[in-house]
Design an enzyme around this catalytic site. Structure first.
Site, PDB file in Angstrom:
ATOM      1  N   ASN A   1     -10.182  23.269 -62.625  1.00 29.06           N
ATOM      2  CA  ASN A   1     -11.433  22.520 -62.443  1.00 29.06           C
ATOM      3  C   ASN A   1     -11.155  21.059 -62.082  1.00 29.06           C
ATOM      4  OD1 ASN A   1     -13.161  24.623 -62.900  1.00 29.06           O
ATOM      5  ND2 ASN A   1     -13.707  24.041 -64.983  1.00 29.06           N
TER       6      ASN A   1
ATOM      7  N   GLU B   1      -7.820  27.313 -66.495  1.00 28.40           N
ATOM      8  CA  GLU B   1      -9.190  27.100 -66.022  1.00 28.40           C
ATOM      9  C   GLU B   1      -9.535  25.607 -65.967  1.00 28.40           C
ATOM     10  OE1 GLU B   1     -10.840  29.417 -64.781  1.00 28.40           O
ATOM     11  OE2 GLU B   1     -10.040  31.244 -65.671  1.00 28.40           O
TER      12      GLU B   1
ATOM     13  N   ARG C   1     -14.574  30.776 -55.609  1.00 29.60           N
ATOM     14  CA  ARG C   1     -14.631  30.449 -57.031  1.00 29.60           C
ATOM     15  C   ARG C   1     -15.762  31.267 -57.626  1.00 29.60           C
ATOM     16  NH1 ARG C   1     -10.663  29.262 -59.206  1.00 29.60           N
ATOM     17  NH2 ARG C   1     -11.705  28.252 -60.940  1.00 29.60           N
TER      18      ARG C   1
END
Lengths: 163, 112
Positions: free
Chosen positions: A54, A50, A108
């Site tokens: 990002n 994650e 997303r």
């Protein structure tokens, strides 16, 4: 900062999504020395994935940059720091809200930070517009005692014996 | 990805056999959409038994396909979801929208 932690590693790689699998597997391989359960390892891999995603798609976007990972081990706690020198987050609090996303066009979901929070024990996000973002996460790996057995010594006192 | 179309009941079974992250999700959704558009099935079953890793990219992937199937007038179902994937789907609210059938716990006990 040598001497403060028991072990550490550093990693740098290009901000390409094809490196996501490499990043989480590399961190998992380093953490394996603490003998984590499959569940604990999966939690860590998911959280790393994650944060790295990002950095790549929000931090750098269409530009190329470098993502850095630092992992430190303190007895049985791991500390993972994932940072980029990308565009930074304007308001960290809003970015961390469940379902908030600045890129719905990429499908997303806005659940990245929520997943990191839920799968790790602690998370801290520092960000400065134009300078980048740093995500610091901690997780304690529970020591295993399955191989130990409670036995009685000759003088009747209970003690742990390694078998 | 393995795709199987069952004429009887016009059911398309899509089995994902890779790790799902932002990188693979991009290609996967193109492949999945293509299969769905080709067959225009009445029912799409997304089989997750071959997924060894999934992060939040899986949420968008699943919701996007669900929307497409609904738009084409079909039903959408997810099967063989493990504990961790279930947690991610529950947290994001996917489980409230899409029918999810978990891996049968008794069957897997002791195997894991």
């Amino acid at each position: 900062m040598k001497g403060l932690c028991d072990n550490e590693m550093k990693l740098e790689f290009s901000s390409k999504t094809s490196n996501e699998a490499f990043a989480r597997v590399a961190v998992a391989a380093f953490v394996a020395q603490l003998d984590p359960t499959i569940d604990e390892l999966s939690d860590i891999k998911t959280a790393v994935s994650e944060a790295v995603t990002n950095s790549i798609i929000h931090g750098y976007g269409d530009e190329e940059g470098t993502v850095k990972i630092e992992v430190k081990i303190y007895i049985n706690t791991i500390e993972i720091e994932i940072s980029d020198s990308g565009k930074g987050i304007e308001d960290v609090e809003i970015a961390m809200r469940p379902l908030y996303t600045s890129k719905p066009d990429l499908e997303r979901s806005g659940m990245g930070f929520t997943i990191m929070e839920s799968f790790m024990d602690e998370i801290k996000v520092e960000s400065a517009l134009g300078f980048g973002t740093k995500v610091k996460m901690k997780k304690k790996i529970e020591p295993k005692q399955q191989e130990d057995e409670l036995t009685n010594t000759e003088d009747g006192e209970a003690s742990w014996k390694r078998i | 990805m393995i795709s199987e179309y069952v004429k009887e009941g016009k059911t398309l079974i899509l089995r994902i056999t890779e790790e799902v992250d932002q990188h693979t999700a991009d290609k996967l959704r193109r492949k999945l959409d293509n299969e769905i558009e080709v067959y225009s099935p009445q029912k799409v079953i997304l089989d997750c038994s071959g997924i060894t890793f999934m992060d939040s990219s899986g949420i968008g992937m699943v919701l996007g396909r669900y929307k497409l199937v609904k738009m084409l007038g079909g039903n959408f179902e997810i099967i063989n979801v493990n504990k961790r994937m279930k947690k991610i789907f529950d947290m994001s609210g996917v489980s409230r929208i899409i029918t999810i059938i978990d891996e049968e716990e008794e069957e897997n006990e002791g195997v894991m």
